[in-house]
Scaffold this active site. Structure first.
Site, short mmCIF file in Angstrom:
data_model
loop_
_atom_site.label_atom_id
_atom_site.label_comp_id
_atom_site.label_asym_id
_atom_site.label_seq_id
_atom_site.Cartn_x
_atom_site.Cartn_y
_atom_site.Cartn_z
CB THR A 80 -3.47 -33.76 -0.22
OG1 THR A 80 -3.02 -33.53 -1.56
CG2 THR A 80 -4.06 -35.17 -0.12
CD GLU A 81 -0.19 -27.83 -2.00
OE1 GLU A 81 0.88 -28.16 -1.45
OE2 GLU A 81 -0.26 -27.54 -3.22
CB THR A 113 -3.05 -26.16 -5.10
OG1 THR A 113 -2.86 -26.32 -3.68
CG2 THR A 113 -3.57 -24.76 -5.37
CB SER A 114 -1.81 -30.96 -4.30
OG SER A 114 -1.18 -32.20 -4.57
CB SER A 115 -6.42 -33.93 -5.12
OG SER A 115 -6.32 -34.24 -6.49
#
Length: 241
Positions: free
Chosen positions: A72-73, A92-94
C-alpha cells in the site's frame, strides 16, 4: 450471495486451512470483518515499477480477498496518492497476508473486553479484527503517520467500529487506557520496548515481529511475568497491517 460475501467466506476458509490449530473466534473474525474497505487500492509489481490497482471490479475483489500481502506504500508514496503510471522504490507499508495475521491474533488470544493496544494502525484492517474480538470500546491503535491514521479511522467507522485511533509513536509515551491485557505490534521492531512490558498487566500477552525490514524477522510471543519481565518464545515471519 454477493461476490464480496462469497470472497470473504473463501478467505476465512483459506485462513483456517493454512494453520495447524486456529481459534474458531479468529476464523469468525475474518468471516465477519470485511477487508475491502481497508484496501481500496494497492500496488502490483510491473517490472521495476509498482503500479496502482484501483476500482471495484471482480479482479480487484479476488486480489483483496486472497491470502496475500498487498503493498500500500512505496518509498513513502501511499497508493491512493500514486500516479497511474506507477512509482519506483522500496515497499514501505502493506496489508499483510491474512494467514499470518490470523496466526498472530491467535497467539494474542484476545478475549471480550480485553484492553488492547495495537502499535501500527496501517490500513486499519487488523484493528477492525481486534475490535471484533475484544469490542471496540477497549481497543487503542496508534500510528506515527497522520495520513494512515485519518484514513484508517474513517474506514473503521465505515464498518461500524469506533476504537481509539491516535497519531503517536508506539515506542514513546503510552496512550491512555492502560495497563493493557494484550499488546500487538503490526510493524517490525528490533526489540520489545520496556514501555510495552510496563504497560502490560501481569499475565498479559505481547505479540510482535522482531526484525528490521518489511516482511522479515521472527514473531515473539511474550507473557508478562510477576517480576516485570516477559517469558515466551518466537517463530514465524513478517509484520502485519
Amino acid at each position: 450471495m454477493t461476490a464480496e460475501l462469497e470472497a470473504r467466506i473463501e478467505l476465512a476458509q483459506a485462513v483456517e486451512r493454512g494453520a495447524s490449530v486456529l481459534s474458531s473466534r479468529v476464523v469468525e473474525a475474518f468471516l465477519n470483518v470485511p477487508r475491502h474497505p481497508f484496501v481500496p487500492a494497492f500496488y502490483r509489481r510491473d517490472g521495476a515499477k509498482y503500479v496502482p490497482t484501483r476500482g471495484h471490479n471482480d479482479a480487484w475483489l479476488r486480489a483483496v480477498y486472497a491470502d496475500d500481502v498487498l503493498v500500500t506504500e512505496v518509498g513513502g508514496v501511499h497508493v491512493e496518492d500514486a500516479p497511474d503510471c506507477g512509482v519506483t522504490g522500496v515497499a514501505t507499508s502493506s496489508s499483510t497476508a491474512p494467514g499470518l495475521m490470523a496466526e498472530m491474533l491467535d497467539a494474542l488470544d484476545v478475549r471480550p473486553a480485553d484492553r488492547v493496544w495495537e502499535i501500527g494502525t496501517g490500513t486499519g484492517y487488523n484493528a477492525a479484527l481486534l475490535c471484533h474480538l475484544a469490542g471496540a470500546a477497549t481497543v487503542t491503535t496508534v500510528d506515527r503517520t497522520a495520513r494512515l491514521v485519518d484514513a484508517a479511522q474513517g474506514r473503521l467507522h465505515e464498518v461500524g467500529f469506533a476504537p481509539a485511533v491516535l497519531r503517536a509513536d508506539g515506542a514513546g509515551t503510552p496512550p491512555a487506557g492502560g495497563p493493557f491485557d494484550r499488546i500487538i505490534a503490526t510493524c517490525a521492531v528490533r526489540r520489545v520496548p520496556t514501555a510495552w512490558l510496563e504497560q502490560c498487566v501481569t499475565g498479559g500477552v505481547i505479540v510482535a515481529p522482531i526484525g528490521n525490514a518489511l516482511g522479515g524477522g521472527a514473531v515473539v510471543h511474550l507473557t508478562k511475568l510477576p517480576d516485570g519481565g516477559g517469558g515466551g518464545g518466537g517463530g514465524g515471519d513478517g509484520p502485519i497491517h
